[in-house]
Design a protein around this motif. Structure first.
Motif, PDB file in Angstrom:
ATOM      1  N   SER A 156      83.145 -15.328  34.049  1.00  3.58           N
ATOM      2  CA  SER A 156      81.997 -14.755  34.750  1.00  3.58           C
ATOM      3  C   SER A 156      80.784 -14.736  33.834  1.00  3.58           C
ATOM      4  O   SER A 156      80.910 -14.728  32.608  1.00  3.58           O
ATOM      5  N   ALA A 157      79.620 -14.758  34.475  1.00  2.00           N
ATOM      6  CA  ALA A 157      78.356 -14.637  33.754  1.00  2.00           C
ATOM      7  C   ALA A 157      77.379 -13.913  34.664  1.00  2.00           C
ATOM      8  O   ALA A 157      77.501 -13.966  35.886  1.00  2.00           O
ATOM      9  N   GLU A 158      76.424 -13.223  34.058  1.00  2.00           N
ATOM     10  CA  GLU A 158      75.502 -12.418  34.853  1.00  2.00           C
ATOM     11  C   GLU A 158      74.064 -12.701  34.457  1.00  2.00           C
ATOM     12  O   GLU A 158      73.762 -13.023  33.308  1.00  2.00           O
ATOM     13  N   THR A 159      73.190 -12.574  35.442  1.00  2.00           N
ATOM     14  CA  THR A 159      71.764 -12.589  35.136  1.00  2.00           C
ATOM     15  C   THR A 159      71.389 -11.223  34.591  1.00  2.00           C
ATOM     16  O   THR A 159      72.158 -10.264  34.667  1.00  2.00           O
ATOM     17  N   SER A 160      70.210 -11.111  34.055  1.00  2.00           N
ATOM     18  CA  SER A 160      69.707  -9.791  33.670  1.00  2.00           C
ATOM     19  C   SER A 160      69.261  -9.054  34.928  1.00  2.00           C
ATOM     20  O   SER A 160      69.167  -9.624  36.011  1.00  2.00           O
ATOM     21  N   VAL A 161      68.994  -7.762  34.769  1.00  2.00           N
ATOM     22  CA  VAL A 161      68.618  -6.932  35.912  1.00  2.00           C
ATOM     23  C   VAL A 161      67.155  -7.138  36.249  1.00  2.00           C
ATOM     24  O   VAL A 161      66.299  -7.161  35.372  1.00  2.00           O
ATOM     25  N   SER A 162      66.883  -7.288  37.552  1.00  2.00           N
ATOM     26  CA  SER A 162      65.512  -7.427  38.015  1.00  2.00           C
ATOM     27  C   SER A 162      65.038  -6.107  38.600  1.00  2.00           C
ATOM     28  O   SER A 162      65.771  -5.432  39.300  1.00  2.00           O
ATOM     29  N   THR A 163      63.829  -5.732  38.286  1.00  2.00           N
ATOM     30  CA  THR A 163      63.243  -4.522  38.871  1.00  2.00           C
ATOM     31  C   THR A 163      62.209  -4.890  39.929  1.00  2.00           C
ATOM     32  O   THR A 163      61.301  -4.132  40.215  1.00  2.00           O
ATOM     33  N   VAL A 164      62.395  -6.054  40.508  1.00  2.00           N
ATOM     34  CA  VAL A 164      61.424  -6.570  41.466  1.00  2.00           C
ATOM     35  C   VAL A 164      61.906  -6.262  42.884  1.00  2.00           C
ATOM     36  O   VAL A 164      62.103  -7.143  43.700  1.00  2.00           O
ATOM     37  N   CYS A 165      62.126  -5.001  43.158  1.00  2.00           N
ATOM     38  CA  CYS A 165      62.540  -4.604  44.508  1.00  2.00           C
ATOM     39  C   CYS A 165      63.784  -5.347  44.935  1.00  2.00           C
ATOM     40  O   CYS A 165      64.794  -5.295  44.267  1.00  2.00           O
ATOM     41  N   VAL A 166      63.685  -6.044  46.048  1.00  2.00           N
ATOM     42  CA  VAL A 166      64.863  -6.703  46.592  1.00  2.00           C
ATOM     43  C   VAL A 166      64.747  -8.221  46.480  1.00  2.00           C
ATOM     44  O   VAL A 166      65.287  -8.958  47.271  1.00  2.00           O
ATOM     45  N   ASN A 584      58.687   1.060  50.670  1.00  2.00           N
ATOM     46  CA  ASN A 584      58.093   1.333  49.360  1.00  2.00           C
ATOM     47  C   ASN A 584      56.705   0.715  49.202  1.00  2.00           C
ATOM     48  O   ASN A 584      56.010   1.008  48.231  1.00  2.00           O
ATOM     49  N   ALA A 585      56.294  -0.120  50.145  1.00  2.00           N
ATOM     50  CA  ALA A 585      54.985  -0.763  50.016  1.00  2.00           C
ATOM     51  C   ALA A 585      53.862   0.271  49.981  1.00  2.00           C
ATOM     52  O   ALA A 585      52.953   0.202  49.156  1.00  2.00           O
ATOM     53  N   PHE A 586      53.928   1.246  50.877  1.00  2.00           N
ATOM     54  CA  PHE A 586      52.919   2.302  50.930  1.00  2.00           C
ATOM     55  C   PHE A 586      53.554   3.682  50.951  1.00  2.00           C
ATOM     56  O   PHE A 586      52.884   4.660  51.280  1.00  2.00           O
ATOM     57  N   GLN A 587      54.872   3.741  50.644  1.00  2.00           N
ATOM     58  CA  GLN A 587      55.618   4.997  50.721  1.00  2.00           C
ATOM     59  C   GLN A 587      55.484   5.611  52.115  1.00  2.00           C
ATOM     60  O   GLN A 587      55.336   6.806  52.285  1.00  2.00           O
ATOM     61  N   GLN A 588      55.563   4.742  53.128  1.00  2.00           N
ATOM     62  CA  GLN A 588      55.477   5.158  54.520  1.00  2.00           C
ATOM     63  C   GLN A 588      56.591   4.473  55.306  1.00  2.00           C
ATOM     64  O   GLN A 588      56.906   3.304  55.061  1.00  2.00           O
ATOM     65  N   ALA A 641      53.196  -5.025  49.981  1.00  2.00           N
ATOM     66  CA  ALA A 641      51.741  -4.911  49.994  1.00  2.00           C
ATOM     67  C   ALA A 641      51.156  -5.677  48.812  1.00  2.00           C
ATOM     68  O   ALA A 641      51.813  -5.871  47.793  1.00  2.00           O
ATOM     69  N   HIS A 642      49.911  -6.109  48.966  1.00  2.00           N
ATOM     70  CA  HIS A 642      49.226  -6.847  47.904  1.00  2.00           C
ATOM     71  C   HIS A 642      48.467  -5.843  47.045  1.00  2.00           C
ATOM     72  O   HIS A 642      47.537  -5.186  47.500  1.00  2.00           O
ATOM     73  N   ARG A 643      48.900  -5.725  45.791  1.00  2.00           N
ATOM     74  CA  ARG A 643      48.339  -4.692  44.926  1.00  2.00           C
ATOM     75  C   ARG A 643      48.214  -5.242  43.504  1.00  2.00           C
ATOM     76  O   ARG A 643      49.160  -5.839  42.990  1.00  2.00           O
ATOM     77  N   SER A 644      47.056  -5.050  42.906  1.00  2.00           N
ATOM     78  CA  SER A 644      46.804  -5.507  41.527  1.00  2.00           C
ATOM     79  C   SER A 644      47.069  -6.992  41.372  1.00  2.00           C
ATOM     80  O   SER A 644      47.625  -7.453  40.370  1.00  2.00           O
ATOM     81  N   LEU A 651      56.410  -9.683  43.399  1.00  2.00           N
ATOM     82  CA  LEU A 651      55.590  -9.746  42.187  1.00  2.00           C
ATOM     83  C   LEU A 651      54.943 -11.113  41.997  1.00  2.00           C
ATOM     84  O   LEU A 651      54.651 -11.523  40.876  1.00  2.00           O
ATOM     85  N   GLN A 652      54.711 -11.810  43.097  1.00  2.00           N
ATOM     86  CA  GLN A 652      54.040 -13.095  43.043  1.00  2.00           C
ATOM     87  C   GLN A 652      52.625 -12.940  43.598  1.00  2.00           C
ATOM     88  O   GLN A 652      52.345 -12.077  44.436  1.00  2.00           O
ATOM     89  N   ALA A 653      51.739 -13.798  43.146  1.00  2.00           N
ATOM     90  CA  ALA A 653      50.354 -13.753  43.623  1.00  2.00           C
ATOM     91  C   ALA A 653      50.132 -14.656  44.829  1.00  2.00           C
ATOM     92  O   ALA A 653      49.137 -14.524  45.537  1.00  2.00           O
ATOM     93  N   ASP A 654      51.059 -15.551  45.065  1.00  2.00           N
ATOM     94  CA  ASP A 654      50.906 -16.547  46.119  1.00  2.00           C
ATOM     95  C   ASP A 654      50.877 -15.883  47.495  1.00  2.00           C
ATOM     96  O   ASP A 654      51.680 -14.994  47.794  1.00  2.00           O
TER      97      ASP A 654
END
Length: 751
Positions: A156-166, A584-588, A641-644, A651-654
């Motif tokens: 087995s092998a694993e990727t690192s953990v992503s904090t990019v939502c889902v 989580n986009a707007f906490q709504q 949502a598009h932020r910063s 986490l992409q700008a596209d």
């Protein structure tokens, strides 16, 4: 050739559920009402779900509602497409709930790149885990910390953990032993074990009774259905004699009792689309009236005529019903009065103290109940009898024709009231009374009534049924304790008759007979909260503004209030996506986005927040339906949502989306746009199932014609013409299916 996949299901009831506070059933597309403090809840809610052809399974989750935090999962039932489709008449049974194991819950997609590499001595497999999308959120905030694990020949092998939502984006080179089996899992760090343990349950989780039916159709081009449409139209436009056989009468002969309601609704939609719904109902009702000798049995059976009238009222009269009943229904729910007339059911412990003199007596409970019921019933009757001008003209014309046919058939003085009873039987007993009894099923309320309110609604529905019967059966039943309401029922008879006389006082020309008739101009309306995104940047937090929305087949418009003169409008033809937004986009919660494209190709987004998940699904579905034939629909979207300068979901700008759009996923509803091809395909399938019976009818007609030439009318018999149409449609389906296979083979051979 288009494809259509529909799931019809009814969440009936649950039994032996674990001891929790409240129960409801949900999936991504709907949520039943909550039944409070009940281990054997009854829902009785029906849904129609339109899906893409490629779905694999359907899951139902039974939840325990929490007022704080997320609802707890009691258990689930998962039905595969094959399981549902293997039952010709659908699935109808009790199914045991199973525990929900997050390690086994599959949601989302993983993008892999696999390459088989060869060197001088051996083969090796290179696996790239490129990205994942639409993964299940595991945190309370609606996010996740996902990673991927590759299992490969006991390595087995694993990727690192992503904090990019889902969504995750990583590259992994797998181990190199000889390849046999490779398995990739997406997991949630740290919380994963906690989630697994939280769902472990000992003992049985109870059961859920479900009715599920799968319908998969290939929809042919319109021209192939036109001969069948012509036969159906001919039945009501120029019937030689009402007693003669027609395509409609033969359809009723080959239709089972179980499918008659669906067939009736389909026919109502077909004739609405042809502008012939009044002649259609008149034809069926005339046959029903002419075949009835005892007026007391008129429209008492589950005939095609009675079912068609029921479905017709729902298709064209729901907005009218809401306008008439909703204020009084809301009042009953808000007041939550304890009301009981049956001496055997009065529970003094459930009453509130009326005075400080002591305990409440049964007599006081009964007097208070009579007073409240009289008040509620008076309001209901006054609202109905004062609604002549609100009733849709097409309903009034249909009732006028029914009144005429009954009056012609039952001319005796003792049958003077039959012409009123025929109309009130549909209007009061099959339309208004059921809506009062179960407001949730008529979309008058978002939740089922509690036990106390349910009893009040039941007593009112019983009383309104007596009103619809013109008080003729009062005092003859077992429920003599309803007697205190008899005077108000009898006093209402004159006003009800006067109302029915005014209801049918309408000119036929008010309703165009050959024009396409839509059930309502406004598909959906109501208060929602909105925010319009201006430019590429969105604020991290923003306030939604309350606005009143109207949706028609042409525009989505909104204003400050329902009577505000100035409206902002979005042309439906500009809509290119209608999708949910991550919490989580707007906490709504319960937010959706409507993406439009202007003439310059620029995309614009308006965010709309609904008050609950059911309202969200209804608006999503409604807007998708009216825009389903738009040519510029987007293949993908961003659920964040598009932020910063980046999208919170990936986490992409596209601007190009990271998740697939769902324009084909909709809920069936009484306000659905008419689709003649889909509806005629349903009738064709019914006739196809009854083809053997049609053949026997055709043979009998031909045999009779040989014995007596006068029996054979010019041209073919209707049965023979129907058989020819069925065979032509069957051949067309076979041809298109063969072409699909040939096209698929061509793609495989020429990638």
């Amino acid at each position: 050739m288009a494809r259509n996949t529909s799931l019809y299901f009814r969440i009936v009831e649950g039994r032996n559920l674990p001891a929790k506070d409240v129960k409801h059933v949900k999936c991504v597309f709907f949520r039943t009402a909550t039944v409070w403090k009940n281990l054997n809840p009854f829902w009785g809610e029906e849904y129609t779900l339109h899906l893409p052809m490629g779905f694999h399974s359907l899951s139902f989750h039974v939840m325990d509602e929490d007022t704080i935090g997320h609802d707890d999962v009691i258990g689930k039932i998962t039905l595969s497409k094959d399981t549902i489709g293997s039952q010709a008449k659908g699935l109808d049974s009790w199914l045991n709930l199973t525990r929900v194991d997050p390690d086994e819950e599959v949601q989302g997609e993983i993008h892999l790149s696999l390459a088989l590499l060869k060197d001088a001595e051996k083969f090796s497999l290179r696996c790239q885990v490129i990205e994942a999308r639409d993964l299940a959120p595991r945190d309370i905030s609606g996010t996740s910390d996902p990673f991927a694990r590759v299992l490969f020949n006991n390595h087995s092998a694993e990727t690192s953990v992503s904090t990019v939502c889902v969504h995750i984006h990583y590259v992994l080179v797998a181990l190199e032993p000889e390849a046999r089996v490779i398995s990739v899992k997406s997991m949630h760090v740290e919380k994963f074990c906690v989630l697994t343990l939280s769902f472990v349950s000992s003992g049985k989780l109870g059961a859920l009774r479900l009715k599920v039916r799968l319908v998969e159709d290939r929809i042919l081009p319109s021209m192939y259905y036109q001969p069948l449409i012509d036969l159906l139209v001919e039945s009501v436009i120029s019937p030689a004699e009402v007693e003669d056989s027609s395509a409609l009468t033969m359809l009723e002969d080959v239709t089972t009792v179980e499918s008659r309601q669906d067939v009736a609704m389909t026919l109502v939609k077909i004739y609405l689309g042809q502008g012939l719904v009044v002649p259609f109902l008149d034809y069926l009702n005339t046959r029903e009236v002419n075949h009835t000798t005892d007026p007391n049995t008129l429209f008492r059976s589950n005939s095609l005529a009675s079912k068609a009238m029921e479905q017709f009222m729902k298709a064209v009269g729901m907005l009218y019903l809401h306008e008439v009943l909703k204020p009084i229904i809301n009042r009953i729910f808000d007041e939550k009065k304890y009301i009981e007339l049956d001496p055997c059911k009065i529970d003094l412990n459930r009453t509130r103290r009326i005075s400080f003199k002591g305990a409440v007596s049964e007599a006081e409970v009964r007097d208070s109940s009579v007073e409240m019921l009289q008040s509620y019933l008076t309001s209901i009757i006054e609202s109905i009898v004062g609604s002549v001008d609100q009733c849709p003209p097409v309903m009034r014309v249909a009732f006028k024709q029914l009144h005429k046919r009954v009056e012609e058939q039952f001319t005796e003085p003792e049958n003077e009231d039959v012409k009123y009873l025929a109309i009130s039987g549909f209007f009061f007993l099959r339309f208004f009374a059921p809506a009062i009894l179960t407001p949730k099923l008529f979309q008058l309320r978002d939740q089922h009534a509690d036990t106390r309110t349910s009893r009040t609604l039941l007593l009112l529905a019983k009383a309104l049924q007596s009103v619809g019967n013109l008080g003729l059966q009062l005092g003859h039943g077992k429920e003599q304790w309803m007697a205190p309401l008899h005077p108000i029922i009898l006093r209402s008879v004159a006003s009800v008759k006067d109302f029915l006389d005014k209801l049918i006082d309408i000119d036929h020309d008010v309703v165009p007979q050959r024009a396409v008739f839509m059930p309502s101009v406004t598909v959906k309306e109501g208060y929602l909260n909105k925010h319009k995104a201006e430019g590429p940047q969105l604020l991290s937090r923003f306030a939604f503004k309350k606005r009143y929305f109207w949706l028609t087949s042409e525009t989505l418009s909104y204003a400050k209030t329902s009577d505000w003169q100035v409206r902002s409008s979005i042309p439906i033809q500009c809509v290119c996506a209608v999708e949910r937004v991550d919490e989580n986009a707007f906490q709504q919660q319960n937010v959706m986005q409507v993406i439009t494209q202007d003439n310059d190709g620029q995309l614009h987004t308006i965010y709309i927040q609904c008050k609950n998940v059911n309202e969200l699904n209804q608006w999503l579905s409604a807007i998708r339906k009216v825009s389903i034939y738009n040519e510029r629909m987007l293949p993908s979207f961003h659920p964040g949502a598009h932020r910063s300068g980046k999208w919170t979901c990936c986490l992409q700008a596209d601007r190009a989306g990271c998740s697939r759009t769902h324009s084909a996923v909709t809920l069936g509803d009484w306000s659905d746009p008419l689709d003649p091809d889909v509806e005629t395909q349903t009738i064709y399938k019914q006739l196809l199932q009854g083809r053997d019976k049609l053949r026997s009818v055709s043979v009998n007609i031909l045999y009779g014609a040989e014995c007596n030439a006068q029996l054979m009318k010019p041209g073919q018999s209707v049965a023979a013409r129907l058989l020819a149409v069925i065979e032509d449609l069957e051949q067309a389906h076979t041809t298109f299916q063969r072409r699909e296979k040939e096209d698929t083979t061509s793609v495989i051979l020429n990638p």
